[in-house]
Design an enzyme around this catalytic site. Structure first.
Site, short mmCIF file in Angstrom:
data_model
loop_
_atom_site.label_atom_id
_atom_site.label_comp_id
_atom_site.label_asym_id
_atom_site.label_seq_id
_atom_site.Cartn_x
_atom_site.Cartn_y
_atom_site.Cartn_z
N SER A 145 0.80 -1.21 0.00
CA SER A 145 0.00 0.00 0.00
C SER A 145 0.84 1.28 0.00
O SER A 145 1.46 1.61 -0.99
CB SER A 145 -0.97 -0.03 1.18
OG SER A 145 -1.97 0.93 1.02
N GLU A 165 9.75 5.51 -10.57
CA GLU A 165 9.32 6.05 -11.86
C GLU A 165 9.55 7.55 -12.00
O GLU A 165 9.76 8.04 -13.10
CB GLU A 165 7.84 5.74 -12.09
CG GLU A 165 7.55 4.24 -12.22
CD GLU A 165 6.10 3.96 -12.61
OE1 GLU A 165 5.34 4.93 -12.86
OE2 GLU A 165 5.72 2.77 -12.67
N LYS A 167 -1.20 -4.07 -3.13
CA LYS A 167 -2.45 -3.53 -2.60
C LYS A 167 -2.64 -2.15 -3.19
O LYS A 167 -1.99 -1.19 -2.79
CB LYS A 167 -2.40 -3.48 -1.08
CG LYS A 167 -3.78 -3.41 -0.40
CD LYS A 167 -4.42 -2.05 -0.46
CE LYS A 167 -5.75 -2.02 0.27
NZ LYS A 167 -6.39 -0.68 0.22
#
Length: 471
Positions: free
Chosen positions: A300, A311, A325
């Site tokens: 999460s 990224e 998640k």
């Protein structure tokens, strides 16, 4: 009959792992919405529900509590969705939910979730009884004190697993790759929510472990990094392993420490297909080489940070694929104190990829050694000569890894095994009985844990990458 009016407090959950003693979650507040009262009779789709309620009230042989029927109806609708993160909490369960949001709690200290009818451990909390007992990510809890909990919601399971400090709970665990179920006795304790730990490694490299995202995690992380810099750190390893997530604002603030201002941290996608982007609010550029380490217990909010730095900041990830998640929940309180939580959005990586059930694959996939996956041995078990079991096999593997020769690793406690045990006991100043139980069992597992920490190949790879950046 009317459904009670309730306030929908818009709380966006990136993580809702109801734990054995704690509930951690990520949230951001929006406007309150009031749902108008409606007549079930006036809605055609509710006519059958109303008729069933009326028939039970009029004709069932015993008295039935109205609230029990209403709770059951709502719970049934939520369960019919088939989403482990959508949930209905009774007044008692909701009270426990909110009491768990504190600086400490009493329990065993393990984040759990409902998955395919099973209660599965996401990660034990660092320093908790659950961690000391050897519980791991993806362990399924089958029974609590002999009561089967398969098919229960995570809320129901929490009420059984939680308890006062000093009390003992017996869990029956099913572990992937192990045929026999494992019984573990755990003494509950007060679990303070400390989330940041740091240390200096050789080569002027600082390692910071973030175990969850709680109210002050970002502030604490900044202070730990500043302290490491004062100690001469020229590079930082951010360890997010076994971190099940936490507060979304903290994840945003922590990601913003490393992601340049204006770059995307994550995207939120709603039912109608619209997306919202969360941008970094970085105020000061991070000026040291950094590597982030993750594993299957990173979930999460941890995955939000991991995807963001990978990224949008080009920071390398090391370790194993993360938990996966990637949904967000909205929770609302009914006027009687019960609570309805449903999944209302999916969060995506900066590039728009969904990690839900897929996880994030690190740039450098590095696994822990096989001995790190050896199953926990219950200290209450008496392992001695002529015993044949999987627990003996695990114990023999542990002794072998620690440099003691138990003979053939075959699950049979023979004379060679006894000699190896006596040698271990002598070296660690334990009573030389040749029997593995109690203190001897704990000592063997502790020494194995120390070896895993000392030889950690994931941290080793992170150190290697940091040194390359420092050149």
């Amino acid at each position: 009959m009317k459904i009670k009016k309730f306030q929908f407090i818009m709380i966006m959950f990136v993580l809702v792992f109801l734990t054995a003693g704690v509930t951690t979650f990520a949230l951001s507040f929006g406007d309150e919405k009031v749902v108008e009262r409606i007549q079930l009779r006036d809605r055609e789709e509710f006519s059958k529900l109303y008729d069933a309620y009326e028939q039970i009230q009029k004709n069932y042989v015993d008295e039935v509590d109205d609230q029990v029927l209403v709770d059951g109806a709502i719970n049934g609708m939520v369960e019919a969705i088939g989403d482990p993160y959508s949930d209905y909490m009774t007044v008692e369960e909701a009270k426990s939910f909110y009491e768990s949001i504190s600086s400490s709690f009493e329990g065993i200290g393990a984040q759990i979730e409902e998955r395919d009818g099973n209660i599965v451990i996401v990660a034990p909390i660092k320093g908790s009884p659950a961690e000391a007992a050897g519980l791991r990510a993806n362990d399924a809890i089958i029974e609590v004190d002999g009561k089967n909990i398969q098919g229960m919601s995570s809320n129901e399971a929490v009420t059984l697993i939680r308890g006062e400090k000093g009390t003992v709970v017996e869990l029956t665990i099913s572990r992937p790759g192990i045929d026999e179920q494992i019984k573990v006795n755990i003494t509950r304790d007060v679990i303070p929510i400390e989330t940041v730990y740091s240390e200096m490694l050789d080569g002027n490299i600082g390692k910071v472990q973030l175990t969850s995202f709680s109210e002050h995690s970002a502030e604490e992380l900044k202070q730990h990094i500043a302290d490491l810099k004062e100690q001469g750190a020229k590079g930082i390893i951010l360890d997010l392993r076994q971190n099940p997530g936490g507060l979304l604002p903290q994840a945003i603030e922590i990601a913003s420490m490393f992601v340049p201002e204006g770059e995307v941290i994550y995207q939120m996608e709603y039912k109608d297909g619209t997306r919202e982007r969360q941008l970094s609010n970085q105020t000061e550029k991070f000026d040291l080489p950094i590597v982030v380490v993750v594993d299957g217990g990173s979930a999460s909010a941890s995955e939000i940070v991991a995807a963001a730095v990978k990224e949008s900041a080009g920071i390398p990830l090391v370790g194993e694929k993360t938990f996966g998640k990637g949904t967000a929940q909205t929770a609302g309180n009914f006027s009687d104190g019960s609570n309805l939580k449903i999944t209302t959005a999916r969060w995506l990586t900066p590039s728009g990829e969904s990690i839900h059930k897929n996880g994030i694959t690190p740039d450098y996939v590095v696994s822990l050694p096989d001995y790190a996956k050896l199953p926990y041995i219950d200290p209450s078990l008496e392992l001695k000569e002529n015993v044949l079991s999987e627990q003996v096999s695990s114990m023999e593997e542990m002794l072998k890894v620690l440099g003691y020769n138990p003979g053939k690793v075959d699950g049979l406690f023979d004379a060679d095994t006894k000699a190896a045990v006596i040698s271990f006991q002598k070296d660690h100043k334990l009573k030389e009985t040749g029997i593995v139980q109690g203190d001897t069992t704990v000592a063997i597992m502790q020494q194995l844990s120390n070896k895993i920490t000392e030889e950690d190949p994931q941290i080793g790879k992170a150190v290697e990458l940091i040194k390359e950046q420092m050149k």
